[in-house]
Design a protein around this motif. Structure first.
Motif, PDB file in Angstrom:
ATOM      1  N   ASP A   1       0.873  -1.173   0.000  1.00  0.00           N
ATOM      2  CA  ASP A   1       0.000   0.000   0.000  1.00  0.00           C
ATOM      3  C   ASP A   1       0.910   1.222   0.000  1.00  0.00           C
ATOM      4  O   ASP A   1       1.943   1.228   0.669  1.00  0.00           O
ATOM      5  CB  ASP A   1      -0.889   0.008   1.244  1.00  0.00           C
ATOM      6  CG  ASP A   1      -1.682  -1.281   1.368  1.00  0.00           C
ATOM      7  OD1 ASP A   1      -2.686  -1.397   0.651  1.00  0.00           O
ATOM      8  OD2 ASP A   1      -1.282  -2.150   2.162  1.00  0.00           O
ATOM      9  N   HIS A   2       0.527   2.235  -0.761  1.00  0.00           N
ATOM     10  CA  HIS A   2       1.392   3.400  -0.903  1.00  0.00           C
ATOM     11  C   HIS A   2       0.554   4.671  -0.990  1.00  0.00           C
ATOM     12  O   HIS A   2      -0.601   4.639  -1.417  1.00  0.00           O
ATOM     13  CB  HIS A   2       2.236   3.306  -2.180  1.00  0.00           C
ATOM     14  CG  HIS A   2       3.023   2.052  -2.273  1.00  0.00           C
ATOM     15  ND1 HIS A   2       4.221   1.871  -1.633  1.00  0.00           N
ATOM     16  CD2 HIS A   2       2.779   0.889  -2.937  1.00  0.00           C
ATOM     17  CE1 HIS A   2       4.688   0.660  -1.894  1.00  0.00           C
ATOM     18  NE2 HIS A   2       3.821   0.041  -2.688  1.00  0.00           N
ATOM     19  N   ILE A   3       1.185   5.773  -0.609  1.00  0.00           N
ATOM     20  CA  ILE A   3       0.633   7.098  -0.879  1.00  0.00           C
ATOM     21  C   ILE A   3       1.690   7.831  -1.693  1.00  0.00           C
ATOM     22  O   ILE A   3       2.836   7.974  -1.250  1.00  0.00           O
ATOM     23  CB  ILE A   3       0.278   7.863   0.409  1.00  0.00           C
ATOM     24  CG1 ILE A   3      -0.771   7.077   1.208  1.00  0.00           C
ATOM     25  CG2 ILE A   3      -0.233   9.267   0.062  1.00  0.00           C
ATOM     26  CD1 ILE A   3      -1.135   7.695   2.543  1.00  0.00           C
ATOM     27  N   LEU A   4       1.302   8.240  -2.883  1.00  0.00           N
ATOM     28  CA  LEU A   4       2.201   8.907  -3.824  1.00  0.00           C
ATOM     29  C   LEU A   4       1.733  10.340  -4.017  1.00  0.00           C
ATOM     30  O   LEU A   4       0.551  10.643  -3.815  1.00  0.00           O
ATOM     31  CB  LEU A   4       2.189   8.182  -5.179  1.00  0.00           C
ATOM     32  CG  LEU A   4       2.292   6.655  -5.161  1.00  0.00           C
ATOM     33  CD1 LEU A   4       2.163   6.111  -6.577  1.00  0.00           C
ATOM     34  CD2 LEU A   4       3.593   6.201  -4.545  1.00  0.00           C
ATOM     35  N   ALA A   5       2.637  11.208  -4.431  1.00  0.00           N
ATOM     36  CA  ALA A   5       2.246  12.608  -4.617  1.00  0.00           C
ATOM     37  C   ALA A   5       3.137  13.282  -5.651  1.00  0.00           C
ATOM     38  O   ALA A   5       4.257  12.837  -5.922  1.00  0.00           O
ATOM     39  CB  ALA A   5       2.334  13.361  -3.306  1.00  0.00           C
TER      40      ALA A   5
END
Length: 173
Positions: free
Chosen positions: A114-118
């Protein structure tokens, strides 16, 4: 190709008056093996990248946030493909409490799928990142030892739990 989950896209104005573009993904699983299933995730990632490029064509400095279950690690070919579109991983090296070293545990091994990218604009404003792992979200891992996320279903059997993945938290200034 087999059907897959849709990618949720939402945009809205934030307090600064800028537009925030948010994508929520759940890429196809690794069922059948990583090598067999990679093309399915690759097609979904290509769709995501086309959307990123479309937004950037209109607004080069767009504030983009992409979060979800990618079913791949941060150094996988799928994530590297997304990084090539000016996207950075906010949660690449995050850890949790209580011995948690990933968001998902499979056969006794922690994985961060699971990742949060920006986009760069948001990446530079990150204050805090971590895996939310208080004890109430965990249960004993009887076969392999240690803890695992307290899931709602164990096979077809319902049990009072939350998810087989732990949540990621990112605070942006």
């Amino acid at each position: 190709m087999r059907p897959t989950r849709d990618i949720l896209y939402v945009s809205g104005l934030i307090s600064s008056g800028d537009t925030l573009h948010v994508f929520v993904v759940h890429l196809p699983s690794r069922y059948g093996g990583e090598r067999y299933s990679r093309p399915f995730r690759q097609v979904a990632a290509e769709c995501l990248c086309q959307s990123i490029d479309s937004i950037r064509a209109v607004s080069p400095d767009a504030r983009l946030l992409i979060a979800g279950d990618f079913n791949d690690g941060s150094d996988s070919p799928i994530l590297k493909q997304i990084y090539q579109h000016g996207i950075r991983n906010l949660t690449k090296d995050v850890k949790g409490q209580n011995g948690v070293r990933g968001t998902y545990r499979y056969k006794g091994e922690w994985e961060s799928i699971d990742h949060i990218l920006a986009s760069r604009v948001l990446y530079n404003k990150v204050d805090t990142t971590y895996i939310h792992s208080p004890k109430f979200l965990l249960e004993d891992e009887k076969l392999y030892g240690g803890f695992r996320p307290r899931r709602t279903y164990n096979g077809m059997r319902y049990q009072p739990g939350y998810s087989d993945h732990l949540p990621l938290v990112v605070r942006i200034r």
